[in-house]
Scaffold this motif. Structure first.
Motif, PDB file in Angstrom:
ATOM      1  N   TYR A   1      17.153  25.612   9.283  1.00 45.23           N
ATOM      2  CA  TYR A   1      16.276  27.579   8.631  1.00 45.23           C
ATOM      3  C   TYR A   1      15.499  26.931   7.202  1.00 45.23           C
ATOM      4  N   ASP A   2      14.635  27.702   6.908  1.00 42.23           N
ATOM      5  CA  ASP A   2      13.956  27.034   5.832  1.00 42.23           C
ATOM      6  C   ASP A   2      13.320  28.979   5.474  1.00 42.23           C
ATOM      7  N   ASN A   3      14.297  28.988   4.366  1.00 45.74           N
ATOM      8  CA  ASN A   3      14.118  29.824   3.720  1.00 45.74           C
ATOM      9  C   ASN A   3      12.561  30.312   2.184  1.00 45.74           C
ATOM     10  N   GLY A   4      12.173  29.606   2.473  1.00 39.12           N
ATOM     11  CA  GLY A   4      11.392  29.554   1.798  1.00 39.12           C
ATOM     12  C   GLY A   4      11.391  28.665   0.103  1.00 39.12           C
ATOM     13  N   LYS A   5      12.370  28.636  -0.190  1.00 41.67           N
ATOM     14  CA  LYS A   5      12.833  28.109  -1.394  1.00 41.67           C
ATOM     15  C   LYS A   5      13.583  26.303  -1.104  1.00 41.67           C
ATOM     16  N   ILE A   6      14.378  26.120  -0.395  1.00 43.68           N
ATOM     17  CA  ILE A   6      14.984  25.096   0.210  1.00 43.68           C
ATOM     18  C   ILE A   6      16.069  25.633   1.622  1.00 43.68           C
ATOM     19  N   PRO A   7      15.429  24.765   2.287  1.00 47.80           N
ATOM     20  CA  PRO A   7      15.719  24.669   3.524  1.00 47.80           C
ATOM     21  C   PRO A   7      16.776  23.929   4.481  1.00 47.80           C
ATOM     22  N   LEU A   8      18.248  24.976   4.394  1.00 44.43           N
ATOM     23  CA  LEU A   8      19.226  24.425   4.878  1.00 44.43           C
ATOM     24  C   LEU A   8      19.354  24.149   6.519  1.00 44.43           C
ATOM     25  N   ARG A   9      19.775  22.816   6.232  1.00 43.89           N
ATOM     26  CA  ARG A   9      20.205  21.977   7.557  1.00 43.89           C
ATOM     27  C   ARG A   9      22.139  22.603   7.229  1.00 43.89           C
ATOM     28  N   ILE A  10      22.266  23.048   8.911  1.00 44.33           N
ATOM     29  CA  ILE A  10      23.725  23.501   9.168  1.00 44.33           C
ATOM     30  C   ILE A  10      24.005  22.085  10.147  1.00 44.33           C
ATOM     31  N   TYR A  11      25.606  21.941  10.130  1.00 39.80           N
ATOM     32  CA  TYR A  11      25.764  20.944  10.735  1.00 39.80           C
ATOM     33  C   TYR A  11      27.323  22.396  11.288  1.00 39.80           C
ATOM     34  N   ASP A  12      26.856  22.472  12.772  1.00 42.57           N
ATOM     35  CA  ASP A  12      28.109  23.354  13.665  1.00 42.57           C
ATOM     36  C   ASP A  12      28.573  22.950  14.607  1.00 42.57           C
ATOM     37  N   SER A  13      29.952  22.271  13.926  1.00 36.96           N
ATOM     38  CA  SER A  13      31.861  21.886  15.315  1.00 36.96           C
ATOM     39  C   SER A  13      30.998  22.613  16.496  1.00 36.96           C
ATOM     40  N   LYS A  14      30.846  23.416  16.392  1.00 40.29           N
ATOM     41  CA  LYS A  14      30.683  24.098  18.306  1.00 40.29           C
ATOM     42  C   LYS A  14      31.338  23.690  18.837  1.00 40.29           C
ATOM     43  N   GLY A  15      32.786  24.443  18.367  1.00 37.59           N
ATOM     44  CA  GLY A  15      34.395  24.300  19.037  1.00 37.59           C
ATOM     45  C   GLY A  15      34.448  22.662  18.848  1.00 37.59           C
TER      46      GLY A  15
ATOM     47  N   LEU B   1      26.541  35.147   5.426  1.00 39.52           N
ATOM     48  CA  LEU B   1      26.664  34.423   4.333  1.00 39.52           C
ATOM     49  C   LEU B   1      24.877  34.670   4.102  1.00 39.52           C
ATOM     50  N   VAL B   2      24.305  33.596   4.354  1.00 37.53           N
ATOM     51  CA  VAL B   2      22.636  33.545   4.021  1.00 37.53           C
ATOM     52  C   VAL B   2      22.100  35.330   4.356  1.00 37.53           C
ATOM     53  N   GLY B   3      22.138  36.519   4.845  1.00 39.47           N
ATOM     54  CA  GLY B   3      21.764  37.498   5.078  1.00 39.47           C
ATOM     55  C   GLY B   3      20.874  37.647   5.561  1.00 39.47           C
ATOM     56  N   LYS B   4      20.384  36.029   6.649  1.00 35.20           N
ATOM     57  CA  LYS B   4      19.827  36.822   7.638  1.00 35.20           C
ATOM     58  C   LYS B   4      20.178  36.233   9.278  1.00 35.20           C
ATOM     59  N   ASP B   5      19.522  36.448  10.297  1.00 36.40           N
ATOM     60  CA  ASP B   5      19.989  36.113  11.715  1.00 36.40           C
ATOM     61  C   ASP B   5      19.945  34.474  11.966  1.00 36.40           C
ATOM     62  N   VAL B   6      20.203  33.649  10.473  1.00 32.35           N
ATOM     63  CA  VAL B   6      20.114  32.188  10.426  1.00 32.35           C
ATOM     64  C   VAL B   6      19.480  30.884  12.088  1.00 32.35           C
ATOM     65  N   CYS B   7      20.903  31.678  13.212  1.00 39.42           N
ATOM     66  CA  CYS B   7      21.030  31.076  14.718  1.00 39.42           C
ATOM     67  C   CYS B   7      20.396  31.565  15.272  1.00 39.42           C
ATOM     68  N   LYS B   8      19.073  32.480  15.039  1.00 42.55           N
ATOM     69  CA  LYS B   8      18.355  32.754  16.116  1.00 42.55           C
ATOM     70  C   LYS B   8      17.409  32.145  15.804  1.00 42.55           C
ATOM     71  N   VAL B   9      17.293  32.576  14.608  1.00 39.08           N
ATOM     72  CA  VAL B   9      15.491  31.710  13.610  1.00 39.08           C
ATOM     73  C   VAL B   9      15.324  30.129  13.653  1.00 39.08           C
ATOM     74  N   ALA B  10      16.498  29.349  13.501  1.00 43.38           N
ATOM     75  CA  ALA B  10      16.755  28.782  13.225  1.00 43.38           C
ATOM     76  C   ALA B  10      16.280  27.335  14.323  1.00 43.38           C
TER      77      ALA B  10
END
Length: 386
Positions: free
Chosen positions: A47-61, A24-33
């Motif tokens: 994940y900071d993309n240079g425009k606005i940082p994404l904050r991702i909440y992952d339930s992890k299962g 969706l983001v077009g980047k390997d977010v989970c590795k570089v975040a």
């Protein structure tokens, strides 16, 4: 305070949440975040993309959260975030991921999703992963029918394949990203517009009502200053007994205009950072839906009232009209007018109060409801999305 685009990923282990967000983001977010401490059952990373940082909440299962108490904490976390008065603290996008091969949700999952939906105004987006691109695929049709039967026809469902793979008989390409992005940003602006329009409508409605009350209070004060004999003579002579009321209305109309101008400026200032945020979030995800600043809410001409018409329709006004229609040669008519005049002379203050009450009722009747104002402002804001 630093602003983030907050994304929530929900779903069981192995459904492809990480692959989906990377696609969706077009980047390997989970590795570089950058990883952050686990919060309320979520692993959080930025994940900071240079425009606005994404904050991702992952339930992890979710399957590991056997405790209903833990799930209740997650629901409360979502409810608190999404109902915050500050849009920047919202969970701006909530995804619940499900592998199409599972075909069914566990009863606890259905209950969990319904509980989330029941506690927030925003949408929960159901992402079906590992799908075939063919829209007529029977697995896709069956899954959509099943999910709507469990979660309601209004539920938002998207079919995607996040990772291109080659099988022995065919290749499965990546697809679904564009549709997901178009829909989540359209719905996000609708959510923002709904919140802003409700707040605006409430302030405008109560501001109108307050000015209506001030008009009535000012007119009520004029009753004590009425000289009854002079008033009746003025009315009979077609003089304007209520000329001072014009001053009241002019003053309050200026007050209303000033109130609306101030309210509009306040909301333009409130909407501008939301527009900037929305556009940056959209751009960083590679979506080109944009929102625009609003210049005019188009609601400034809602307080108009014809005091002359109200006077003419009152009992006192009808008496004046009757007196005007009596010929000087009609002695009985003149005598009857004198008798009625004597009655109105005694009760003139009461009749003027009737007129004021009529004006107050007409004013309040002209004030649009909160729902009507909210609908008009909402439509204006939706028009700002292109």
């Amino acid at each position: 305070m630093k602003k983030y685009a907050n994304i929530m990923l929900l779903g069981r282990t192995g459904v492809g949440k990480s692959s989906f967000i990377n696609y969706l983001v077009g980047k390997d977010v989970c590795k570089v975040a950058t990883g952050m401490p686990v919060t309320q059952g979520f692993e959080t990373y930025e994940y900071d993309n240079g425009k606005i940082p994404l904050r991702i909440y992952d339930s992890k299962g979710l399957e590991v959260l056997d405790s209903s108490t833990q799930k209740d904490k997650i629901i409360e976390f979502i409810r608190t975030k999404c109902n915050d008065t500050d849009v920047f603290k919202w969970l701006h996008t909530i995804f619940y991921c499900l592998n199409i091969e599972r075909k069914r949700l566990e009863p606890e999952e259905v209950k969990f999703i319904k509980s989330i939906k029941g506690n927030i105004a925003q949408n929960v987006h159901i992402i079906i992963t590992h799908c075939d691109e063919d829209p007529n695929d029977s697995n896709r049709r069956d899954m959509e029918t099943y999910l709507k039967s469990q979660l309601g026809n209004e539920i938002k469902i998207y079919f995607v394949n996040s990772v291109a793979i080659k099988l022995r008989k065919k290749s499965v390409v990546q697809f679904g990203r564009e549709k997901v992005l178009d829909e989540i940003f359209r719905l996000l602006w609708m959510d923002i517009s709904l919140k802003i329009s409700k707040e605006y409508a409430k302030e405008l409605y109560y501001g109108y009502m307050e000015i209506c009350y001030r008009i009535k209070n000012a007119l009520d004060l004029s009753i004590g200053q009425i000289n009854t004999v002079k008033a009746l003579l003025d009315i009979s002579g077609r003089k304007d007994l209520f000329s001072e009321w014009d001053t009241v209305f002019e003053d309050k109309e200026r007050e209303l205009d000033s109130f609306i101008d101030t309210l509009n400026v306040n909301y333009q200032n409130k909407i501008k950072p939301l527009v900037d945020f929305y556009n940056l979030y959209s751009e960083c995800m590679g979506c080109y839906i944009q929102a625009y600043d609003i210049e005019d809410f188009g609601l400034s001409d809602l307080l108009e009232i014809d005091t002359d018409e109200i006077f003419e329709q009152s009992k006192l006004g009808k008496f004046v009209e009757e007196m005007d229609n009596i010929s000087d040669d009609d002695i009985w008519g003149v005598l009857g007018g004198v008798v009625k005049g004597g009655y109105y002379l005694v009760t003139i203050k009461k009749r003027v109060q009737e007129i004021i009450d009529d004006i107050s009722w007409q004013l309040q009747r002209k004030v649009p409801s909160e729902d009507k104002i909210q609908k008009l402002v909402y439509e204006k804001l939706i028009d700002q999305m292109k």
